[in-house]
Design an enzyme around this catalytic site. Structure first.
Site, PDB file in Angstrom:
ATOM      1  N   GLN A 149       0.850  -1.191   0.000  1.00  0.00           N
ATOM      2  CA  GLN A 149       0.000   0.000   0.000  1.00  0.00           C
ATOM      3  C   GLN A 149       0.890   1.248   0.000  1.00  0.00           C
ATOM      4  O   GLN A 149       1.681   1.451   0.904  1.00  0.00           O
ATOM      5  CB  GLN A 149      -0.869  -0.027   1.255  1.00  0.00           C
ATOM      6  N   SER A 208       1.584   6.815   2.373  1.00  0.00           N
ATOM      7  CA  SER A 208       2.377   7.829   3.074  1.00  0.00           C
ATOM      8  C   SER A 208       3.448   8.430   2.176  1.00  0.00           C
ATOM      9  O   SER A 208       4.006   7.749   1.315  1.00  0.00           O
ATOM     10  CB  SER A 208       3.070   7.218   4.286  1.00  0.00           C
ATOM     11  N   GLU A 258      -8.285  -1.257   7.588  1.00  0.00           N
ATOM     12  CA  GLU A 258      -6.998  -1.279   8.272  1.00  0.00           C
ATOM     13  C   GLU A 258      -7.127  -1.804   9.691  1.00  0.00           C
ATOM     14  O   GLU A 258      -6.319  -2.572  10.161  1.00  0.00           O
ATOM     15  CB  GLU A 258      -6.374   0.122   8.277  1.00  0.00           C
ATOM     16  N   GLU A 268      -1.543  10.620  18.530  1.00  0.00           N
ATOM     17  CA  GLU A 268      -2.331  11.856  18.458  1.00  0.00           C
ATOM     18  C   GLU A 268      -3.509  11.709  17.494  1.00  0.00           C
ATOM     19  O   GLU A 268      -4.619  12.166  17.781  1.00  0.00           O
ATOM     20  CB  GLU A 268      -1.430  13.022  18.023  1.00  0.00           C
TER      21      GLU A 268
END
Lengths: 409, 372
Positions: A127, A130, A248, A377
């Site tokens: 995949q 990013s 995911e 986060e």
């Protein structure tokens, strides 16, 4: 309230056990690092065996070549399979996220071409989302695809992806790219599947701070793809990626490594403050209790999720807390173990350090785990927004054309 | 896998929530807190008794409903949400459970029906002063069926009819039942962090005491009683923690600062996400405790400790960060944040502070590990 299988589940588990007993490997290949890349041959052989017996892609629809099974069957199989020294699983990202995306958005010819080899483990997928300029903010992707100047309708891809697991051995991938920089970032993206052997693709392993190289940078230089490789409409890449990422959570497994029981075992043998076992130190005992309670909380949160699956319900939001708790705990627990070892804690030699150096490697791997698959986060944002219903962050780039977005370096 | 409450139990929970919304709004809690002459809500107690909740887990033969402990768990959670100002824990989780565990047939017949009807309130008297009360420090003594000693603090000691008292007889610790309405008992109300619950100093001077359980088995029996109570208290604490999170969320969504709701700031969102994570860990541990309690599994000590530790941590965190989320208004008497902050201290401290439970948990893990 009980932990028992329903009668259908018990029947399925028995069937799985019988099959595994006859077919599962009895020992782990020496070359296998447990992460999948160590011994592709063994991993492929095991995957093919499962596929032939109907234990690969259990929950996929039969039309895709799956079994049309329930999530709980898949969970039962995984739990039973984990009792054997099975090879690592380099297929997880492909079968969990990439190929389902292809099956949702590609044409019939593509679907029938790719499903079976992926299920058998003959072809592995990665995949490519990013980028150096966008990790949490995937929609800020800069890798671009432009229509070829020759009027063929092909697309030419240029740019760079990063943190691509398994790119060094993958056959295919799905890649999200920018096809229109003149519209806001979410609207100018398009998804393609690509052949990782295409001319112009270069895979370079990333040397991680932990020493290993499980991830890669992938460079695209004038990589040509056919328009038929497009998944979804031009400009719909973000929507397509949401389908990928929806899978995911189910695909990313729980963290393994040093837990409370390894810590306790180590503490028993290490001298503590007063010369007796470190396990008698009160500070050590308090922390051990905290970790046990966290680990048990996660175990039983999973049991609640399993219960929902078992009843055919959608699991509640309790399943969203797993990674954030386990990654933070991995770091804290391993560090406490190092402190317990005192000066000896700096020794990273598996022959000398307790638990084969497991605490040292956990300390060095934990920072990555806190970032991968959603940073702490981002996960807190997700809990706050999707579970608690708090508003999303103010997005200053929402209505700005991508090319005009503030970007920093 | 069926690690969840049944539809009937969930229905009971819904009904309990409705009932308490109508009968125990925080205005009722405030009537107790604001009046120094009052330490509980007898009217709420009577209506809770009328619901049958006091005898939910007491067998029908002794005047209860004969339901299981899972039903008691869902009621406990709802009582925790509303910071109920009644001696439910002392009476139901501790007195009734202890009698069911170790009482003689005569004790069961005499006491359980009165507990179920609301006529008899209980309390547990173990502490004698600052710090941990152990076998070595225990001073209260029983001689020839008469108890002498001082217990402080005793939750619900000012309003209870029957106390379970930890005392020594012939140098060995035991549990004793004492009629607080009888001779030799002096009670003195105490000012505590949580005025929505009664507390007293009990002074015994040759008060008649009857043993509960075998002689010298006091500490072991007390551990058993506290394990069971810890699971039920964990549900109360989890209920309170969830309510504190809801309060923080509701306020954050309506409070504006710098031109937007404070719920839109990550500092607040992440704080609330942290609360959620702790609450879910607490809830999951409490469920396991409920399973262990309901099946009388050998895992009870470990499961109860984990439930107690996780719930204490969750309620403390949620109640303090709820005040922080509210800002200045959260520090006022008029806003309900402090009710949960106070109750979180009451629940964490009066059934053994979390550090004791952590020690107990690790001791059990050590033993289990050695046995395995």
């Amino acid at each position: 309230m009980d932990f028992n299988d329903s009668s259908e589940e018990a029947t399925y588990r028995q069937q799985v056990r019988t099959w595994l007993d006859a077919n599962a490997p009895k020992s782990r290949a020496a070359a296998d690092d447990g992460e999948g890349a160590g011994d592709l041959t063994a991993a492929r052989a095991w995957q093919a065996k499962k596929a032939a017996a109907g234990y690969a892609c259990i929950t996929w629809p039969q039309a895709w070549g799956g079994q049309g099974g329930t999530p709980i069957q898949s969970v039962i199989f995984s739990a039973e399979e984990a009792r054997y020294p099975i090879p690592g699983n380099p297929f997880q990202i492909g079968l969990g996220m990439c190929v389902p995306t292809v099956m949702n958005f590609a044409d019939e010819a593509t679907k029938s071409r790719f499903a079976a080899p992926a299920i058998r483990g003959d072809e592995i997928w990665c995949q490519l989302f990013s980028e150096p300029s966008g990790g949490s903010d995937v929609a800020a992707a800069r890798t671009k695809a432009e229509l070829a100047a020759d009027g063929s309708g092909d697309w030419i891809i240029n740019g760079q992806k990063v943190w691509t697991t398994g790119a060094q051995f993958c056959d295919y991938g799905i890649v999200i790219v920018r096809t229109d920089p003149n519209v806001p970032k979410h609207k100018g993206l398009t998804m393609f599947w690509i052949d990782m052997k295409s001319p112009g693709i270069e895979v370079r392993p990333i040397h991680q701070m932990s020493g290993g190289s499980g991830f890669n940078e992938v460079f695209f230089t004038d990589v040509r793809v056919k328009d038929s490789q497009r998944l979804g409409a031009v400009g719909d890449g973000w929507k397509v990626s949401l389908v990928t990422l929806m899978n995911e959570r189910l695909a990313v497994g729980g963290a393994t490594g040093m837990g409370w029981s390894q810590f306790m075992e180590a503490a028993r043998d290490i001298p503590g403050m007063e010369g007796q076992s470190a396990l008698k130190d009160h500070a050590v005992r308090e922390k051990l209790a905290d970790w046990y309670v966290q680990a048990e909380g996660l175990r039983h949160a999973r049991n609640r999720t399993m219960t929902a699956l078992s009843k055919g319900q959608t699991p509640g939001p309790e399943s969203s807390i797993g990674k954030i708790v386990s990654a933070v705990q991995m770091q804290d627990l391993a560090n406490s173990a190092l402190e317990m070892l005192d000066q000896y804690g700096i020794i990273n030699d598996p022959d000398l350090a307790p638990q084969d150096g497991g605490f040292q490697s956990s300390v060095m791997f934990a920072p990555g785990l806190r970032i991968a698959g959603g940073t702490d986060e981002i996960l807190k944002n997700i809990i706050a927004e999707r579970v608690l219903g708090l508003p999303g962050d103010i997005r200053v780039d929402k209505d700005v054309a991508f090319k005009d977005m503030p970007t920093g370096r | 896998m069926n690690f969840d409450f049944s539809d009937d139990q969930k229905f009971l929970k819904t009904e309990a929530r409705k009932f308490l919304a109508a009968n125990c709004p925080t205005s009722r809690v405030r009537k107790v807190i604001d009046d120094p002459t009052v330490s509980w809500d007898p009217e709420l107690w009577a209506s809770v008794a009328a619901q049958g909740w006091l005898g939910a887990a007491i067998p029908e033969a002794y005047g209860g409903l004969g339901l299981g402990h899972l039903e008691l768990c869902v009621i406990a959670e709802e009582l925790g949400r509303v910071v109920a100002p009644i001696p439910f824990a002392s009476t139901v989780y501790i007195l009734a459970e202890a009698i069911l565990l170790a009482g003689t047939e005569a004790q069961k017949t005499a006491l359980l029906p009165e507990i179920a009807s609301g006529a008899r309130i209980g309390c547990l008297a173990t502490s004698e002063g600052p710090g941990v009360t152990t076998d070595a420090t225990l001073k209260a003594t029983v001689v020839a069926g008469k108890l002498t000693g001082v217990k402080i603090p005793v939750t619900d000691g000012g309003i209870a009819h029957t106390a379970i008292v930890l005392a020594k007889e012939g140098g060995r610790a035991g549990l004793y039942l004492v009629d607080l309405t009888g001779p030799g008992v002096a009670r003195e109300g105490l000012e505590t962090l949580d005025p929505s619950r009664d507390a007293a100093r009990l002074t015994f001077s040759n008060a008649p005491a009857t043993p509960l359980g075998g002689a010298g088995e006091g500490l072991a029996l007390l551990e058993q009683v506290m394990d069971r109570a810890a699971v039920l208290l964990a549900f109360e604490q989890t209920g309170g923690a969830d309510r504190a999170l809801e309060m923080a969320k509701d306020y954050a969504l309506e409070r504006y600062a710098f031109g937007r709701t404070i719920a839109s700031y990550q500092a607040i969102k992440h704080k609330l996400a942290d609360m959620y994570v702790k609450n879910e860990l607490a809830r999951s541990n409490a469920y396991y405790g409920a399973w262990a309690l309901n099946t009388s599994a050998p895992e009870i000590p470990v499961a109860a400790s984990a439930a107690r530790i996780a719930a204490s941590e969750a309620y403390w965190f949620a109640s303090k960060e709820n005040i922080q989320t509210h800002g200045g208004i959260g520090f006022t008497w008029a806003v309900d944040c402090h009710l949960h902050y106070r109750r979180s201290r009451q629940l964490s401290l009066t059934a053994g502070a979390p550090r004791l439970w952590k020690e107990r948990l690790v001791s059990h893990l050590e033993r289990r590990n050695t046995a395995a």
